[in-house]
Design a protein around this motif. Structure first.
Motif, mmCIF file in Angstrom:
data_model
loop_
_atom_site.group_PDB
_atom_site.id
_atom_site.type_symbol
_atom_site.label_atom_id
_atom_site.label_comp_id
_atom_site.label_asym_id
_atom_site.label_seq_id
_atom_site.Cartn_x
_atom_site.Cartn_y
_atom_site.Cartn_z
ATOM 1 N N HIS A 110 -13.610 -5.142 5.916
ATOM 2 C CA HIS A 110 -14.239 -6.417 6.281
ATOM 3 C C HIS A 110 -15.282 -6.119 7.355
ATOM 4 N N ALA A 111 -15.954 -7.146 7.799
ATOM 5 C CA ALA A 111 -17.047 -6.955 8.769
ATOM 6 C C ALA A 111 -16.584 -6.248 10.042
ATOM 7 N N HIS A 112 -15.392 -6.574 10.551
ATOM 8 C CA HIS A 112 -14.972 -6.031 11.847
ATOM 9 C C HIS A 112 -13.540 -5.494 11.833
ATOM 10 N N TRP A 113 -12.991 -5.292 10.653
ATOM 11 C CA TRP A 113 -11.639 -4.756 10.535
ATOM 12 C C TRP A 113 -11.417 -4.226 9.126
ATOM 13 N N GLN A 114 -10.298 -3.510 8.977
ATOM 14 C CA GLN A 114 -9.899 -3.000 7.675
ATOM 15 C C GLN A 114 -8.389 -3.161 7.542
ATOM 16 N N CYS A 115 -7.923 -3.463 6.320
ATOM 17 C CA CYS A 115 -6.496 -3.667 6.073
ATOM 18 C C CYS A 115 -6.023 -2.808 4.901
ATOM 19 N N TRP A 116 -4.760 -2.374 5.012
ATOM 20 C CA TRP A 116 -4.128 -1.550 3.984
ATOM 21 C C TRP A 116 -2.711 -2.059 3.728
ATOM 22 N N ARG A 117 -2.179 -1.727 2.548
ATOM 23 C CA ARG A 117 -0.740 -1.847 2.338
ATOM 24 C C ARG A 117 -0.108 -0.750 3.190
ATOM 25 N N ARG A 118 1.087 -0.992 3.687
ATOM 26 C CA ARG A 118 1.689 -0.035 4.627
ATOM 27 C C ARG A 118 1.773 1.376 4.065
ATOM 28 N N HIS A 119 2.037 1.529 2.780
ATOM 29 C CA HIS A 119 2.164 2.879 2.210
ATOM 30 C C HIS A 119 0.807 3.522 1.915
ATOM 31 N N GLU A 120 -0.286 2.803 2.175
ATOM 32 C CA GLU A 120 -1.635 3.342 1.948
ATOM 33 C C GLU A 120 -2.402 3.585 3.258
ATOM 34 N N LEU A 121 -1.731 3.460 4.388
ATOM 35 C CA LEU A 121 -2.380 3.690 5.681
ATOM 36 C C LEU A 121 -2.858 5.138 5.775
ATOM 37 N N PRO A 122 -3.895 5.391 6.567
ATOM 38 C CA PRO A 122 -4.362 6.772 6.724
ATOM 39 C C PRO A 122 -3.216 7.699 7.140
ATOM 40 N N ALA A 123 -3.071 8.810 6.425
ATOM 41 C CA ALA A 123 -1.971 9.755 6.675
ATOM 42 C C ALA A 123 -2.013 10.300 8.100
ATOM 43 N N ARG A 124 -3.209 10.459 8.668
ATOM 44 C CA ARG A 124 -3.323 11.024 10.013
ATOM 45 C C ARG A 124 -2.704 10.127 11.081
ATOM 46 N N TRP A 125 -2.426 8.865 10.747
ATOM 47 C CA TRP A 125 -1.789 7.966 11.699
ATOM 48 C C TRP A 125 -0.286 8.210 11.797
ATOM 49 N N HIS A 126 0.298 8.843 10.789
ATOM 50 C CA HIS A 126 1.750 9.076 10.776
ATOM 51 C C HIS A 126 2.491 7.751 11.001
ATOM 52 N N TYR A 127 2.099 6.762 10.264
ATOM 53 C CA TYR A 127 2.623 5.414 10.463
ATOM 54 C C TYR A 127 2.681 4.722 9.108
ATOM 55 N N GLY A 128 3.679 3.934 8.904
ATOM 56 C CA GLY A 128 3.723 3.144 7.688
ATOM 57 C C GLY A 128 4.903 3.415 6.792
ATOM 58 N N ARG A 129 5.690 4.422 7.090
ATOM 59 C CA ARG A 129 6.828 4.742 6.224
ATOM 60 C C ARG A 129 8.100 3.995 6.609
ATOM 61 N N HIS A 130 8.187 3.550 7.841
ATOM 62 C CA HIS A 130 9.398 2.863 8.303
ATOM 63 C C HIS A 130 9.469 1.454 7.709
ATOM 64 N N PRO A 131 10.654 0.998 7.325
ATOM 65 C CA PRO A 131 10.769 -0.345 6.717
ATOM 66 C C PRO A 131 10.383 -1.497 7.635
ATOM 67 N N ARG A 132 10.368 -1.270 8.959
ATOM 68 C CA ARG A 132 9.961 -2.356 9.859
ATOM 69 C C ARG A 132 8.452 -2.507 9.971
#
Length: 180
Positions: free
Chosen positions: A118-140
């Motif tokens: 979007h113009a000033h942000w970007q959104c992903w499904r949790r399992h599609e987050l950038p791998a370098r973030w090491h985030y998104g695998r936890h169920p919470r």
């Protein structure tokens, strides 16, 4: 100054002044510089007192910073309600990283509105987050995660209405951004 058997083995101090000043006035503000001078003086007093008491020889001092801060110019804020209709998704976590949980039966509408660039942000499904973030695998982690661009905030409309005018500072942007 306590006897060795009751002396603390670890003591932590947190100086909130720089964070508060940078949030309120921006990372380049005179208020932040004044807060940094206060912290510098407090650390100086601590070191002087440790030296005077003789504790300096048995004390290790580690000074760290927990994050950077990016300038957010006045007006660079997006109302969360403009990102997605609350009837389509519930805001689960706010900040520069926002989490949304689609309402039951409204998943397709929430994804259509949120996912992608979007113009000033970007959104992903949790399992599609950038791998370098090491985030998104936890169920919470919420089903949809959005990252604001550096220099932009996202707030509920009611908070925007109460926000004082002027430049501010924020953090929580992509860790690859130099300001972080």
């Amino acid at each position: 100054s306590e006897p060795e058997d009751t002396r603390p083995r670890l003591a932590l101090l947190y100086f909130e002044h720089p964070d508060g000043a940078a949030h309120a006035h921006g990372p380049g503000s005179p208020q932040l510089r004044a807060a940094m001078r206060e912290v510098d003086a407090a650390i100086g007093r601590l070191l002087d007192e440790l030296g005077r008491s003789g504790a300096a020889a048995r004390t290790d001092i580690v000074i760290v910073s927990d994050h950077g801060m990016a300038e957010v110019p006045a007006g660079q804020v997006v109302a969360i309600e403009d990102m997605v209709d609350p009837a389509d998704a519930v805001l689960v976590s706010a900040g520069q990283v926002l989490g949304f949980r689609p309402q039951a039966g409204r998943e397709a509408d929430a994804e259509r509105r949120l996912l992608g660039r979007h113009a000033h942000w970007q959104c992903w499904r949790r399992h599609e987050l950038p791998a370098r973030w090491h985030y998104g695998r936890h169920p919470r982690v919420p089903p949809i995660v959005c990252q604001m661009d550096p220099g932009w905030d996202a707030l509920p409309r009611e908070h925007i209405a109460r926000r004082p005018p002027g430049t501010r500072g924020s953090h929580g942007y992509d860790p690859a951004d130099p300001s972080m």
